[in-house]
Design an enzyme around this catalytic site. Structure first.
Site, PDB file in Angstrom:
ATOM      1  CG  ASP A 178      -1.917   1.074   1.296  1.00 55.21           C
ATOM      2  OD1 ASP A 178      -2.375   1.496   0.223  1.00 55.21           O
ATOM      3  OD2 ASP A 178      -2.227   1.536   2.411  1.00 55.21           O
ATOM      4  CD  GLU A 234      -0.339  -5.423   7.411  1.00 55.95           C
ATOM      5  OE1 GLU A 234      -0.527  -5.213   6.227  1.00 55.95           O
ATOM      6  OE2 GLU A 234      -1.020  -4.935   8.314  1.00 55.95           O
ATOM      7  CE1 TYR A 278      -5.063   0.869  10.055  1.00 52.73           C
ATOM      8  CE2 TYR A 278      -4.091  -1.302   9.836  1.00 52.73           C
ATOM      9  CZ  TYR A 278      -3.976   0.074   9.793  1.00 52.73           C
ATOM     10  OH  TYR A 278      -2.771   0.651   9.484  1.00 52.73           O
ATOM     11  CD  GLU A 288       0.351  -0.879   9.500  1.00 53.98           C
ATOM     12  OE1 GLU A 288      -0.811  -0.971   9.048  1.00 53.98           O
ATOM     13  OE2 GLU A 288       1.361  -1.171   8.844  1.00 53.98           O
TER      14      GLU A 288
HETATM   15  C1  CKU Z   1      -2.275   0.068   6.087  1.00 53.95           C
HETATM   16  C2  CKU Z   1      -4.461  -4.743   7.020  1.00 53.95           C
HETATM   17  C3  CKU Z   1      -3.554  -3.656   7.317  1.00 53.95           C
HETATM   18  C4  CKU Z   1      -2.379  -3.397   6.345  1.00 53.95           C
HETATM   19  N1  CKU Z   1      -1.572  -2.222   6.687  1.00 53.95           N
HETATM   20  C5  CKU Z   1      -0.351  -2.082   5.918  1.00 53.95           C
HETATM   21  C6  CKU Z   1      -0.008  -0.675   5.509  1.00 53.95           C
HETATM   22  O1  CKU Z   1       1.018  -0.643   4.556  1.00 53.95           O
HETATM   23  C7  CKU Z   1      -1.254   0.003   4.981  1.00 53.95           C
HETATM   24  O2  CKU Z   1      -0.969   1.278   4.485  1.00 53.95           O
HETATM   25  C8  CKU Z   1      -2.572  -1.246   6.638  1.00 53.95           C
HETATM   26  C9  CKU Z   1      -3.587   0.685   5.595  1.00 53.95           C
HETATM   27  O3  CKU Z   1      -3.773   1.870   5.790  1.00 53.95           O
HETATM   28  O4  CKU Z   1      -4.400  -0.051   5.035  1.00 53.95           O
END
Ligand code: CKU
Length: 605
Positions: free
Chosen positions: A166, A417, A473, A511
């Site tokens: 991402d 991840e 999240y 995160e």
């Molecule tokens: C972040 C499932 C979460 C994955 N995580 C990785 C990161 O690189 C992404 O930017 C989530 C997001 O904001 O989805």
């Protein structure tokens, strides 16, 4: 190619010249450059600044999205008096695969876009004359290299990078490029390991040299007074009443290493180092024997116009914001950052989880979204796995070789991840984690960031980590908006699960957060609004505060950042606590209040 990744410096025996500035640039969609002599001169070069990503300078989408081979070149002068020395060019990084020629002669190749490499040009340089350096870089993504992705070819023959991660696939010469002159016999590398002895400290060191000579080592305090000395390529510097490197209160000594032949100085290298210990005991992370609580961010190297290019100005601003908000740590998500970031973290007393670019280990274009679906895949049982693992281990070795002496680096994050739902992942993890332990003289804790579906009942790999980093999240990808109360219930259930599965391991939240458009606010809140970002933070913080095995929180993300365009992203990921221009969203004031009220070092232990 030279192995040593010591940061280039000037000393009695060494010279460093910056090769930053304008370079020739040309894309090579047909990959014909090497056979057509581009190694000596680019036929139709544009000029571009280095360091920077090439993508965001242009107004033409085809170049911004360019995927394939591209070239940079520059003329530079090598002084006559350098004849007899080792002369080299050090690239801070080249994204992702590079081959280098000096005066038309191949001098280096490198894979992995986030770590330095050093091209030895001693034998092909013109001394007392103008020289030419050319670098061909390729930014295609594949499943044999990291970050993981794919490259597709469009009907018109154009290549497109499709990341399994991402963040935008920014490419180019992202970091400082240095021309260096060093003695042929020299200090090749050094390592330090710290231990505390009451009020004193012992710094055991090892120095690797090339050629004959005797080694002398001194430790200078911040005023330049010598506080410890030792002779030999291995030894102990005993420091009385040592001033320790503390979180947000860093003290730096300077280590001075000399290689001598009798009285004659052959080489001298110096660097600032902090004295500190780091270890894990039960559910605590101990810095200098005392439990610390990590407050901070997952970050990116990302800014307007320069993309992922190194900018001392942007880094300075980021550290000022992190200090303002009361943070004490960050993770170098999802790749090792520029050398200079760690230097600043050393100076400012920030705790860094140093992450290698092992991201996208999930077979999906939208891995971060699809992974949460619980779909069963076996990423580490593919045909490509052996090659990927080789590359992964090489990058780990390079990261640790480069960063091992930084006081700020308290842990290695070896994957972000990954797919951990299948048993085939376990041996891969065991091998990679053991390898990192072998590479690191300080034997720092190792971790990886666990994706949402790597839950206590599903994850087959958490046992290899010295502490857990959870990317969670709840309130965003899981039960967002008006469902947030239910999200909290599920979150607590998961935390109870971890208490059972890993009762004796610290957990850091690496995160959590919510996409937030800085222009949207609403009462009552809706998802994407500034109010909602604060609500999510408050909900997850109440969960963190109810579990004493939680020893850190690093919100996603420090600032809004660029991603590939698509329906999941509004011109990039908007989970920043700051905007991409480094101004606060309302959530920043909430975090400031919370973090300033929490001690860096935990009380009562
Ligand atoms: C972040 C499932 C979460 C994955 N995580 C990785 C990161 O690189 C992404 O930017 C989530 C997001 O904001 O989805």
């Amino acid at each position: 190619m030279l192995q040593s990744l010591l940061y280039p410096i000037d000393s009695a025996s060494r010279r460093t010249v910056s090769l930053n500035g304008m370079w020739g640039f040309q894309i090579d969609p047909a990959s014909c450059g090497e056979q057509d002599g581009w190694t000596k001169k680019l036929p139709k070069a544009d000029t571009l600044p280095v360091p920077a990503s090439f993508a965001d300078f242009y107004t033409d989408k085809a170049i911004r999205e360019y995927c394939g081979d591209f070239w940079y070149e520059k003329d530079f002068y090598v002084p006559a008096e350098w004849n007899g020395k080792t002369v080299a060019v050090r690239f801070g990084s080249a994204t992702h695969v590079a081959k280098v020629w000096c005066n038309g002669i191949e001098v280096a190749t490198h894979e992995g876009g986030f770590l330095p490499f050093v091209a030895d040009i001693t034998d092909c340089a013109v001394y007392g004359g103008v020289n030419h350096i050319a670098i061909r870089i390729n930014n295609e993504l594949s499943e044999t290299r990291m970050p993981v992705g794919a490259t597709k070819t469009m009907p018109n023959g154009r290549k497109r990078a499709t990341p399994y991660f991402d963040f935008y696939n920014y490419s180019g010469l992202h970091r400082n490029v240095f021309l260096m002159a060093m003695p042929k016999n020299r200090i090749d590398d050094y390592e330090v390991v710290h231990s505390l002895d009451g009020a004193d400290a012992n710094v055991s060191y090892k120095v690797a040299t090339i050629g004959q000579g005797s080694v002398e080592v001194q430790l200078l305090d911040a005023e330049g007074n010598c506080v410890a000395r030792a002779n030999g390529s291995e030894g102990i510097l005993h420091v009385e009443n040592a001033k320790l490197w503390q979180v947000r209160n860093a003290y730096l000594y300077t280590i001075v290493i000399r290689l001598k032949n009798g009285d004659e100085l052959i080489d001298e290298y110096r660097e600032e180092i902090g004295i500190r210990t780091i270890e894990i005991k039960g559910t605590k992370i101990l810095l200098n024997g005392k439990p610390v609580y990590l407050k901070g961010f997952g970050k990116h190297e990302d800014a307007d116009i320069i993309g992922r290019g190194y900018s001392a100005a942007v880094i300075k601003r980021d550290f000022e914001l992190m200090k303002w908000i009361g943070a004490n740590s960050f993770r170098t998500s999802h790749y090792p950052y520029a050398d200079e970031v760690y230097q600043m973290a050393d100076r400012e007393g920030f705790l860094v989880i140093d992450e290698v670019q092992a991201v996208g280990c999930f077979p999906s274009l939208m891995n971060f979204a699809e992974a949460s679906s619980g779909k069963k895949v076996a990423f580490f049982a593919k045909e490509t796995t052996p090659q990927l693992k080789e590359h992964h281990k090489n990058s780990i070795a390079e990261m640790i070789r480069r960063d091992k002496n930084h006081a700020c680096v308290i842990a290695w994050s070896l994957l972000n991840e990954p797919d951990t739902s299948d048993e085939t992942a376990t041996p891969y993890f065991e091998e990679v984690f053991a390898y990192a332990r072998d590479c690191d003289p300080q034997k720092r804790p190792r971790t990886f960031a666990l994706i949402g579906n790597s839950s206590p009942s599903v994850c087959k790999c958490h046992q290899v980590a010295d502490f857990l980093c959870l990317n969670r999240y709840y309130g965003w990808y899981i039960l967002g908006g008006a469902d947030i109360e239910e999200a909290e219930i599920l979150f607590r259930k998961e935390m109870d699960g971890w208490k059972e599965v890993e009762p004796n391991k610290p957990i850091v939240f690496s995160e959590y957060g919510a996409d937030t458009h800085s222009a949207i606010d609403k009462l009552p809140s809706v998802m994407w609004s500034e109010s909602y970002q604060i609500e999510v933070l408050k909900m997850v913080e109440s969960v963190f505060d109810s579990y004493d095995n939680v020893v850190g929180e690093q919100v996603w993300n420090f600032a809004d950042f660029q991603t590939t365009e698509g329906i999941m992203r509004v011109d990039g990921n908007k989970k920043g606590i700051f905007t991409r221009q480094r101004q606060p969203k309302r959530a920043a004031f909430h975090l400031k209040e919370r973090w300033e009220s929490m001690p860096n070092v935990m009380d009562g232990e």
